[in-house]
Design an enzyme around this catalytic site. Structure first.
Site, PDB file in Angstrom:
ATOM      1  N   ASN A 178       0.952  -1.271   0.056  1.00  0.00           N
ATOM      2  CA  ASN A 178      -0.055   0.013  -0.121  1.00  0.00           C
ATOM      3  C   ASN A 178       0.902   1.071   0.017  1.00  0.00           C
ATOM      4  OD1 ASN A 178      -1.973   2.013   0.451  1.00  0.00           O
ATOM      5  ND2 ASN A 178      -2.341   1.595   2.664  1.00  0.00           N
ATOM      6  N   HIS A 206      -9.313   1.956   4.275  1.00  0.00           N
ATOM      7  CA  HIS A 206      -7.960   2.168   5.115  1.00  0.00           C
ATOM      8  C   HIS A 206      -8.439   3.077   6.281  1.00  0.00           C
ATOM      9  CE1 HIS A 206      -3.932   3.024   6.269  1.00  0.00           C
ATOM     10  NE2 HIS A 206      -3.487   1.796   5.618  1.00  0.00           N
ATOM     11  N   GLY A 246       2.244   2.433  10.654  1.00  0.00           N
ATOM     12  CA  GLY A 246       3.080   3.515  10.398  1.00  0.00           C
ATOM     13  C   GLY A 246       3.751   4.034  11.737  1.00  0.00           C
TER      14      GLY A 246
END
Ligand code: PGA
Length: 258
Positions: A13, A100, A178
């Protein structure tokens, strides 16, 4: 549970990264590295809309499939800035990430719109990668299963068992995306198994057993093998580590050997 019932899928992604020349260079680096995965697992790169045409051209004839990062639910019309499912299929796009957590968090995505996008994608022949996952405080409060169960039920409302053959689910705990904080393999397995049990109740066991459920959230070259070894983790949705060909390939090879 039998992993042989379903296909492992490692999907990058890319998020809002890479210009066209950069996308071309990255895919050209990835292609030869992952060629040995052909016929064993599915390798996908989900790229920004502006890179789709380039990505499709660069990967033509290879085993790297291309996905988009979002899709609108209407067929056409006055929706400035949006892209329809037909526009994606006409290009030759196969996969699309839907729901997402960054879309949910920053762009007002709700389970209702995730559901509409999923149905629109399926009806146009796309394979949606539907993302679900709990916030940190929801995990702390002990409601991970309630949250994820609700998302799965709402996001897949009106999807048929037949259509489920083309649906991929990505379990992505929001606190792990992240952040470098990965769910432990046991934490990830627990929720992926719960998602499969939820699908078995919504559809039937055979349908649930055939659905590819990915883990996502700081999956990287170091931790991928351990996560992918779990019986209900059938692949990964990879953000940061998908932007480096070597790192992405280590994850692909972990799935090939898993
Ligand atoms: P990450 O992102 O691997 O950078 O945590 C995963 C994702 O957002 O799909």
């Amino acid at each position: 549970m039998n992993k042989n019932l379903r296909k492992a899928i490692i999907a990058g992604n890319w998020k809002m990264n890479k210009t066209r020349p950069e996308a071309k260079a990255l895919l050209e680096a990835i292609k030869p590295l992952v060629a040995n995965a052909d016929g064993k697992i599915e390798v996908v790169a989900c790229v920004p809309f502006t890179n789709l045409e380039t990505a499709l051209a660069v990967t033509e004839g290879s085993n790297v499939k291309i996905g988009a990062e979002n899709v609108h639910f209407e067929k056409s019309g006055a929706f400035t800035g949006e892209i329809s499912a037909d526009m994606l299929t006409e290009l030759g796009v196969e996969y699309v990430v839907i729901g997402h957590s960054e879309r949910r968090q920053y762009f007002g995505e709700t389970d209702e719109t995730v559901n509409k996008r999923t149905l629109a994608a399926l009806n146009a022949g796309l394979k949606p990668i539907v993302c679900v996952g709990e916030l940190k405080w929801e995990r702390v409060c002990g409601i991970t299963e309630e949250v994820v169960g609700k998302q799965v039920k709402l996001d897949l409302y009106d999807v048929t068992a037949e259509q489920m053959k083309n649906v991929v689910i990505a379990y992505e705990p929001v606190w792990a995306i992240g952040t470098g904080l990965t769910a432990t393999p046991d934490q990830a397995e627990e929720v992926c198994a719960f998602i499969r049990a939820t699908l078995a109740k919504m559809f039937d066991q055979a349908t649930a057993d055939a659905v590819t459920i990915q883990y996502g959230g700081s999956m990287n070259a170091k931790n991928a093998a351990e996560l992918l070894a779990k019986p209900n983790i059938d692949g990964g949705l990879i953000g940061g580590a998908s932007l480096k060909a070597e790192d992405f390939n280590v994850i692909v090879q972990a799935a090939v050997n898993g």
